[in-house]
Design an enzyme around this catalytic site. Structure first.
Site, PDB file in Angstrom:
ATOM      1  N   TYR A   1       0.835  -1.198   0.000  1.00 12.92           N
ATOM      2  CA  TYR A   1       0.000   0.000   0.000  1.00 12.92           C
ATOM      3  C   TYR A   1       0.870   1.248   0.000  1.00 12.92           C
ATOM      4  O   TYR A   1       2.021   1.221   0.437  1.00 12.92           O
ATOM      5  CB  TYR A   1      -0.953   0.026   1.204  1.00 12.92           C
ATOM      6  CG  TYR A   1      -0.280   0.169   2.553  1.00 12.92           C
ATOM      7  CD1 TYR A   1      -0.054   1.429   3.111  1.00 12.92           C
ATOM      8  CD2 TYR A   1       0.120  -0.948   3.288  1.00 12.92           C
ATOM      9  CE1 TYR A   1       0.557   1.567   4.351  1.00 12.92           C
ATOM     10  CE2 TYR A   1       0.722  -0.819   4.523  1.00 12.92           C
ATOM     11  CZ  TYR A   1       0.941   0.440   5.054  1.00 12.92           C
ATOM     12  OH  TYR A   1       1.544   0.578   6.282  1.00 12.92           O
ATOM     13  N   CYS A   2       0.294   2.345  -0.520  1.00 11.65           N
ATOM     14  CA  CYS A   2       0.923   3.663  -0.422  1.00 11.65           C
ATOM     15  C   CYS A   2      -0.058   4.548   0.350  1.00 11.65           C
ATOM     16  O   CYS A   2      -0.838   4.036   1.151  1.00 11.65           O
ATOM     17  CB  CYS A   2       1.252   4.233  -1.803  1.00 11.65           C
ATOM     18  SG  CYS A   2      -0.176   4.511  -2.873  1.00 11.65           S
ATOM     19  N   PHE A   3      -0.029   5.843   0.138  1.00 11.55           N
ATOM     20  CA  PHE A   3      -0.901   6.702   0.944  1.00 11.55           C
ATOM     21  C   PHE A   3      -2.362   6.606   0.526  1.00 11.55           C
ATOM     22  O   PHE A   3      -3.245   6.452   1.359  1.00 11.55           O
ATOM     23  CB  PHE A   3      -0.434   8.161   0.885  1.00 11.55           C
ATOM     24  CG  PHE A   3      -1.225   9.064   1.784  1.00 11.55           C
ATOM     25  CD1 PHE A   3      -1.221   8.880   3.162  1.00 11.55           C
ATOM     26  CD2 PHE A   3      -1.995  10.088   1.257  1.00 11.55           C
ATOM     27  CE1 PHE A   3      -1.967   9.697   4.000  1.00 11.55           C
ATOM     28  CE2 PHE A   3      -2.741  10.916   2.087  1.00 11.55           C
ATOM     29  CZ  PHE A   3      -2.722  10.718   3.460  1.00 11.55           C
TER      30      PHE A   3
ATOM     31  N   TYR B   1      -3.196   3.698   2.700  1.00 10.75           N
ATOM     32  CA  TYR B   1      -3.125   3.970   4.143  1.00 10.75           C
ATOM     33  C   TYR B   1      -4.268   4.870   4.601  1.00 10.75           C
ATOM     34  O   TYR B   1      -4.871   4.631   5.653  1.00 10.75           O
ATOM     35  CB  TYR B   1      -1.784   4.628   4.492  1.00 10.75           C
ATOM     36  CG  TYR B   1      -1.708   5.070   5.931  1.00 10.75           C
ATOM     37  CD1 TYR B   1      -1.388   4.164   6.943  1.00 10.75           C
ATOM     38  CD2 TYR B   1      -2.000   6.387   6.298  1.00 10.75           C
ATOM     39  CE1 TYR B   1      -1.360   4.556   8.270  1.00 10.75           C
ATOM     40  CE2 TYR B   1      -1.974   6.781   7.620  1.00 10.75           C
ATOM     41  CZ  TYR B   1      -1.644   5.868   8.599  1.00 10.75           C
ATOM     42  OH  TYR B   1      -1.627   6.257   9.917  1.00 10.75           O
TER      43      TYR B   1
END
EC number: 2.9.1.3
Length: 366
Positions: free
Chosen positions: A96-98, A125
């Site tokens: 995952y990223c932001f 996130y």
């Protein structure tokens, strides 16, 4: 294998402690992450900052081009190798990223081009964090909140650890909640405390308990703040009170404040540095309540602490610490507890010793 994990799977992946690869920059990870995640960033902090500045000044296309320029060749391969090494150990990982956007898709693509597959999490996130905040807000409506109160040293935390229907707030905050509650290891960031609390509440809900048993706490556990809505529910909940005689409380506090604490400091820092840090911890803990004690009583306690430390160091005897612990209970903790309990007496629905508390809880499990 699905390429994208939908938001409907958030609860499952958190409950099963799914290994997660967080491709955000280290500065983002430090502010808040999930307990079973590892930070293997697509871009380091400086690279991310440059791309962000470029995006603001020149737009998305220029920012993407700069990102590829900064992360290419040997640097790019190092990032990919780190992901592949993690995947070889945990092939069931998600990434995952932001926001579940470009960084996730690009990382996934590079991994796929290297011969391995990994799904990324929809929404990233930010969306999982929103899910966790909502979990905390909804928790008081999922199970009836029940507060375990008791005078300092009564062993409330021990009861919490013995009950399946409980959540250990002090354990999540890594702090015992009093002026003397600081541990040698640092407390989690506020965001990580909230994230871990939400996961603990998810696990509690999965077990479908009738009650959510929590230890009586202030809004601040050390520097970890309970979310307002959650704390408000605690302030309105029924209370059960654990009774414990003084002769059982004193040795428990001697262990908590002195023996176990010194063991932790010596284990972490070595004998002399550990003892010095332990001594400083006692002084700092007393200093934290100096205003409430008043200068005279603070000095009286500090003198007793100093004497106990001298005896401990010269004779390897911790028993003199009972002098200041006893006085501290007499002039500070016990009067404060009794005053606070009196204010919420209308919420007390049961009171008894440890055996009686367990019997009552067993009886009201369903």
């Amino acid at each position: 294998m699905s390429e994208v994990i939908p938001s409907s799977e958030y609860g499952r992946l958190l409950l099963e402690n799914r290994p997660l690869i967080d491709v955000r920059a280290p500065i983002e990870f430090t502010k808040g992450a999930f307990g079973h995640s590892i930070n293997l960033p697509l871009m380091q902090d400086g690279e991310r900052e440059k791309v962000g500045t470029c995006y603001k000044k020149r737009g998305q296309e220029a920012a993407i081009a700069l990102g590829h320029e900064l992360v290419k060749g040997k640097v790019k391969q190092q990032r990919i190798d780190a992901w592949l090494a993690q995947l070889s150990q945990h092939p069931d990982s998600y990434l995952y990223c932001f926001r579940g956007g470009l960084r996730s898709k690009l990382s996934q693509q590079w991994i796929k081009e290297s011969g391995m597959d990994i799904p990324y999490i929809e929404g990233g996130y930010k969306a999982i964090r929103s899910f966790l905040i909502n979990t905390i807000e909804q928790a008081p409506s999922q199970s009836k909140v029940l507060i375990l109160s008791g005078i300092t040293g009564s062993g409330k935390t021990e009861v919490i650890h013995q009950r399946d229907e409980s959540v250990d707030l002090e354990g999540l905050a890594n702090h015992k909640g009093s002026s003397f509650g600081k541990n040698i290891d640092p407390q989690p960031s506020q965001i990580n405390f909230e994230n871990n609390l939400a996961v603990a509440l998810l696990k509690h809900q999965q077990q479908q308990h009738n009650h959510l048993l929590l230890e009586d706490e202030s809004m601040l556990i050390g520097r970890s703040a309970l979310p307002k809505h959650f704390y408000s529910a605690m302030q309105q909940a029924d209370i059960i009170v654990l009774d414990e005689p003084l002769d059982a409380r004193l040795p428990r506090l001697l262990n908590d404040y002195v023996e176990q604490k010194l063991t932790d400091y010596v284990s972490g820092l070595g004998e002399q540095a550990g003892f010095d840090a332990f001594k400083a911890y006692l002084a700092q803990s007393l200093l934290g309540i100096r205003k409430r004690l008043g200068g005279k009583q603070h000095q009286e306690l500090q003198d007793l602490v100093d004497n106990a430390l001298n005896v401990q160091q010269s004779q390897n005897d911790t028993s003199k610490h009972l002098d200041w612990i006893n006085l501290l209970l007499d002039i500070y903790y016990d009067p404060m507890y009794l005053y606070q309990l009196e204010k919420k007496q209308d919420r007390v629905i049961f009171q008894g010793d440890r055996q009686a508390i367990h019997q009552w809880l067993d009886k009201h499990k369903s």
